[in-house]
Design a protein around this motif. Structure first.
Motif, PDB file in Angstrom:
ATOM      1  N   GLN A 162       0.823  -1.215   0.000  1.00 42.56           N
ATOM      2  CA  GLN A 162       0.000   0.000   0.000  1.00 42.56           C
ATOM      3  C   GLN A 162       0.859   1.268   0.000  1.00 42.56           C
ATOM      4  OE1 GLN A 162      -3.262  -0.908  -0.334  1.00 42.56           O
ATOM      5  NE2 GLN A 162      -2.330  -2.940  -0.123  1.00 42.56           N
ATOM      6  N   ASP A 165       5.888   1.200  -4.154  1.00 45.59           N
ATOM      7  CA  ASP A 165       5.717   0.564  -5.458  1.00 45.59           C
ATOM      8  C   ASP A 165       6.997  -0.159  -5.843  1.00 45.59           C
ATOM      9  OD1 ASP A 165       3.054   1.232  -6.622  1.00 45.59           O
ATOM     10  OD2 ASP A 165       3.737   3.279  -6.260  1.00 45.59           O
ATOM     11  N   GLY A 289       3.467   4.704  -3.148  1.00 45.79           N
ATOM     12  CA  GLY A 289       2.268   3.893  -3.281  1.00 45.79           C
ATOM     13  C   GLY A 289       0.966   4.658  -3.183  1.00 45.79           C
ATOM     14  N   PRO A 290      -0.162   3.956  -3.349  1.00 44.15           N
ATOM     15  CA  PRO A 290      -1.477   4.613  -3.370  1.00 44.15           C
ATOM     16  C   PRO A 290      -1.881   5.226  -2.034  1.00 44.15           C
ATOM     17  CG  PRO A 290      -1.711   2.218  -3.406  1.00 44.15           C
ATOM     18  CD  PRO A 290      -0.265   2.513  -3.617  1.00 44.15           C
ATOM     19  N   VAL A 305      -4.829   8.742   1.664  1.00 49.05           N
ATOM     20  CA  VAL A 305      -4.711   8.579   0.218  1.00 49.05           C
ATOM     21  C   VAL A 305      -3.591   9.446  -0.335  1.00 49.05           C
ATOM     22  CG1 VAL A 305      -6.361  10.416  -0.378  1.00 49.05           C
ATOM     23  CG2 VAL A 305      -6.040   8.463  -1.921  1.00 49.05           C
ATOM     24  N   HIS A 306      -2.866   8.895  -1.300  1.00 44.57           N
ATOM     25  CA  HIS A 306      -1.855   9.639  -2.055  1.00 44.57           C
ATOM     26  C   HIS A 306      -2.586  10.312  -3.220  1.00 44.57           C
ATOM     27  CE1 HIS A 306       2.203   9.478  -4.455  1.00 44.57           C
ATOM     28  NE2 HIS A 306       1.778  10.700  -4.237  1.00 44.57           N
ATOM     29  N   TYR A 309      -1.260   9.839  -6.994  1.00 38.85           N
ATOM     30  CA  TYR A 309      -0.703   8.531  -7.327  1.00 38.85           C
ATOM     31  C   TYR A 309      -0.698   8.326  -8.839  1.00 38.85           C
ATOM     32  CZ  TYR A 309       0.055   3.483  -7.178  1.00 38.85           C
ATOM     33  OH  TYR A 309       0.562   2.226  -7.349  1.00 38.85           O
ATOM     34  N   GLN A 311      -0.860   5.836 -10.794  1.00 36.70           N
ATOM     35  CA  GLN A 311      -1.775   4.876 -11.410  1.00 36.70           C
ATOM     36  C   GLN A 311      -3.237   5.184 -11.092  1.00 36.70           C
ATOM     37  OE1 GLN A 311      -0.264   0.985 -10.263  1.00 36.70           O
ATOM     38  NE2 GLN A 311       0.927   0.875 -12.144  1.00 36.70           N
ATOM     39  N   ARG A 313      -5.809   7.929  -8.420  1.00 32.22           N
ATOM     40  CA  ARG A 313      -6.125   8.110  -7.001  1.00 32.22           C
ATOM     41  C   ARG A 313      -7.093   7.032  -6.514  1.00 32.22           C
ATOM     42  NH1 ARG A 313      -9.608   9.906  -3.184  1.00 32.22           N
ATOM     43  NH2 ARG A 313      -9.000  11.603  -1.784  1.00 32.22           N
ATOM     44  N   ALA A 314      -6.831   6.518  -5.307  1.00 32.02           N
ATOM     45  CA  ALA A 314      -7.752   5.561  -4.689  1.00 32.02           C
ATOM     46  C   ALA A 314      -9.051   6.259  -4.319  1.00 32.02           C
ATOM     47  CB  ALA A 314      -7.108   4.939  -3.449  1.00 32.02           C
ATOM     48  N   LYS A 588      -6.827   0.140  -2.498  1.00 33.76           N
ATOM     49  CA  LYS A 588      -6.956   1.061  -3.626  1.00 33.76           C
ATOM     50  C   LYS A 588      -8.200   0.761  -4.468  1.00 33.76           C
ATOM     51  CE  LYS A 588      -4.537   2.736  -7.744  1.00 33.76           C
ATOM     52  NZ  LYS A 588      -5.581   2.320  -8.697  1.00 33.76           N
ATOM     53  N   ASP A 589      -8.626  -0.505  -4.488  1.00 35.26           N
ATOM     54  CA  ASP A 589      -9.723  -0.900  -5.374  1.00 35.26           C
ATOM     55  C   ASP A 589     -11.098  -0.791  -4.723  1.00 35.26           C
ATOM     56  OD1 ASP A 589      -7.823  -1.529  -7.296  1.00 35.26           O
ATOM     57  OD2 ASP A 589      -7.596  -3.578  -6.560  1.00 35.26           O
TER      58      ASP A 589
END
Length: 608
Positions: A162, A165, A289-290, A305-306, A309, A311, A313-314, A588-589
């Motif tokens: 989490q 990366d 990481g996220p 939350v980052h 991010y 990839q 944002r979560a 993140k999901d």
């Protein structure tokens, strides 16, 4: 909390259970109880009155004693105080409060009921249209280390995923490598030189941009004497070619290297902060990481939350992880389904069904036999006898949780049933023929596997083997001297990342299995792994790993016991839940649906 402690002291001293209880007191006895002057007693009583916990009735006249009227019952006061502690993240302190003061009350049960609603998802309004989505969940073991180079336990690995990366990711379902921090990679024909090309614009949580210097620092640090250096044991050096390009030189061909770099062990660190003050950095590490680590205490972990991010944002704004006491009874522990159930933002209507996610954990519980210590366990006949005395189906039923017998690391395919060999009479005959003298066997394990350990103790006693149990907390990795003192270790093996995790069993310094192998077996394993690194095809590598596992099984070096299943019942408002390779959900999901969003979705359905 000093006032609360003083009120509890009064409740305990005067044995008060119910509200509106009145007791006679004197300033002298209260001064002795609080270990202070009578003047300070008056200040303490005034403070407790201001909290509306009691009412003071001063005695008037000679011989007339003062009285305390207790306005709150012991049970309600304990519950309110514990809730306040939980709100501050002091979960273990709240349970200690219940343990020391909650006798003869239902406060502990009521507190557990409160936590049923406290854990799960929560939406906090911020203004008219905006909101903050938080997910809370309990764990029963704190992380030991968030340093990827020292990581050993699966929960630590999950948190590292989490926060940090890696250069590459591995899609286990599709069986293929995916770009991550590196967008492209290539190697020489002999797989001795690898070059990785990094993405631009990726930032650590503290704001600096990630470059090849961070990647080279991380990988060279990992290879230089760290506990998890096995991951890069074929590497000579990692060298930056420029800010966005990294070259890894190897001492032997290693076509598995990209797959190894997907491991949490190879998570990339910020070189500037680690070099500047390593001790301070690991108190609250920063990654790309996220989620960023916002708080880390013995009782609570907060992930925020980052926002930027790379990839995406979560959805969740924050994840709060409560570290609960290990001694909470099993029946009061919160399962995943109960955690998912606690979302109260969306009412479940009769026509809505809860989703169920059922997964069989990769890996198994097993016994590793210590062949480096003298004793009966060094004999293959003795180890075979123990296996014949273990009824795995009986153990599965005793442990529960939808367990299945294990005969290897990974669960067998349903189409390939394995006949169970449970032959206690044969086991007794083997022991007799071998000349076993009844020497006790010491089994080392964690309190988490207490039920399995006691079951094994009873079964082995039936064939004349006294099993002495030694329980040691898994709050840290067992030191080598403890590992070597035990005749065997009962552990749970998690094969989270297939090839990589199997390599850990044979190469990682802290691996109990590796420490228990004799020299000839370990040397043979290492020769096979050299072939594995140079193998071009995944099928070749899998065949070599199966060959190693099969020899361990044939020699009864390991005794697989059970696979555990995990059932997760998901509230309709919680979306994106999938149980990952570590037995956790990827934060993140996860995303949440409000009542208004659900109504809006239903309005899209065309009338029949």
């Amino acid at each position: 909390m000093l006032s609360a402690e003083r009120y509890l002291l009064l409740l305990d001293h005067y044995r008060v259970m119910d509200p509106d209880t009145i007791v006679e007191v004197s300033l002298e006895e209260l001064a002795e109880l609080f270990h202070c002057t009578e003047r300070n007693v008056k200040l303490i009583i005034r403070k407790l009155e201001e909290e509306n916990w009691l009412r003071w009735h001063a005695g008037r006249g000679r011989g007339v004693r003062s009285r305390i009227e207790f306005l709150m019952s012991r049970e309600q006061f304990l519950l309110d105080t514990a809730k306040q502690m939980a709100g501050n993240g002091d979960y273990q302190k709240a349970f200690r409060l219940m343990k020391h003061h909650g006798d003869r009350t239902a406060a502990r049960d009521r507190f557990v009921d409160f936590l049923n609603g406290h854990f799960g998802s929560d939406r906090i309004a911020e203004g008219l249209l905006d909101q903050r989505d938080i997910f809370r969940l309990p764990v029963y073991r704190p992380p030991v280390s968030l340093d990827p180079a020292r990581m050993f336990f699966s929960f630590d690995s999950h948190l590292i995923h989490q926060i940090f990366d890696r250069l590459l990711n591995f899609d286990a379902r599709e069986g293929k490598l995916l770009p991550s921090l590196a967008h492209h990679w290539e190697c020489s024909d002999d797989a001795r030189v690898w070059v990785f090309h990094l993405r631009k614009g990726i930032r650590f949580h503290h704001g600096t941009e990630m470059t090849s210097e961070d990647v080279c620092f991380t990988l060279n640090r990992l290879a230089d004497g760290q506990p998890n250096r096995f991951l890069l044991e074929t590497m000579i050096a990692a060298v930056p070619l420029d800010n966005r390009t990294v070259r890894l030189s190897l001492r032997q061909p290693n076509r598995l290297l990209p797959r190894l770099l997907c491991s949490a062990v190879a998570s990339i660190l910020p070189a500037d902060l680690v070099r500047e003050d390593p001790e301070r950095f690991w108190q609250l590490p920063s990654g790309t990481g996220p989620f960023r680590l916002a708080r880390w205490t013995p009782e609570r972990i907060d992930l925020s939350v980052h926002e930027h991010y790379f990839q995406g944002r979560a959805y969740l704004d924050e994840v709060q992880i409560a570290v609960m006491p290990e001694d909470i009874p099993t029946e009061t522990r919160q399962k995943w389904g109960q955690i998912m159930a606690s979302d109260s933002r969306l009412t479940v209507r009769p026509e809505q069904k809860w989703g169920q996610i059922r997964t069989l954990n990769k890996g198994c519980s097993l016994i590793s036999w210590n062949r480096r210590k003298s004793g009966p366990q060094r004999s293959v006949v003795f180890r075979q006898a123990v296996e014949l005395a273990v009824d795995r189906w009986g153990l599965s039923r005793a442990v529960g949780d939808a367990c299945r017998p294990a005969h290897s690391y990974m669960p067998a395919m349903p189409d390939f049933p394995i006949l169970e060999r449970y032959e206690p009479e044969t086991a007794r005959r083997l022991l007799e023929e071998h000349g076993y003298d009844g020497s006790p066997i010491v089994l080392l394990t964690s309190p988490a596997y207490r039920s399995e350990a006691y079951w094994l103790q009873e079964r082995l006693a039936e064939i004349g083997i006294p099993l002495e149990l030694r329980f040691e907390s898994h709050s840290s990795i067992y030191p080598p001297e403890l590992v070597m003192e035990a005749d065997c270790i009962l552990q749970n093996l998690v094969i989270a990342e297939d090839e990589v995790c199997e390599l850990e069993n044979y190469l990682q310094d802290s691996s109990y299995m590796r420490q228990h192998m004799d020299e000839s077996l370990l040397h043979w394993v290492r020769r096979n792994l050299d072939h594995l690194f140079s193998a071009e095809l995944p099928e070749q590598r899998k065949a070599l790993l199966r060959q190693i596992e099969q020899r361990l099984l044939n020699e009864h070096q390991i005794l697989p016991l059970i696979h555990r299943a995990m059932n997760t019942y998901v509230h309709p408002s919680v979306r994106g839940i999938d149980i990952n390779k570590l037995g956790w959900m990827d934060f993140k999901d996860v995303w949440l649906v409000s009542e208004a969003q659900e109504r809006s979705r239903e309005s899209l359905v065309s009338p029949v």
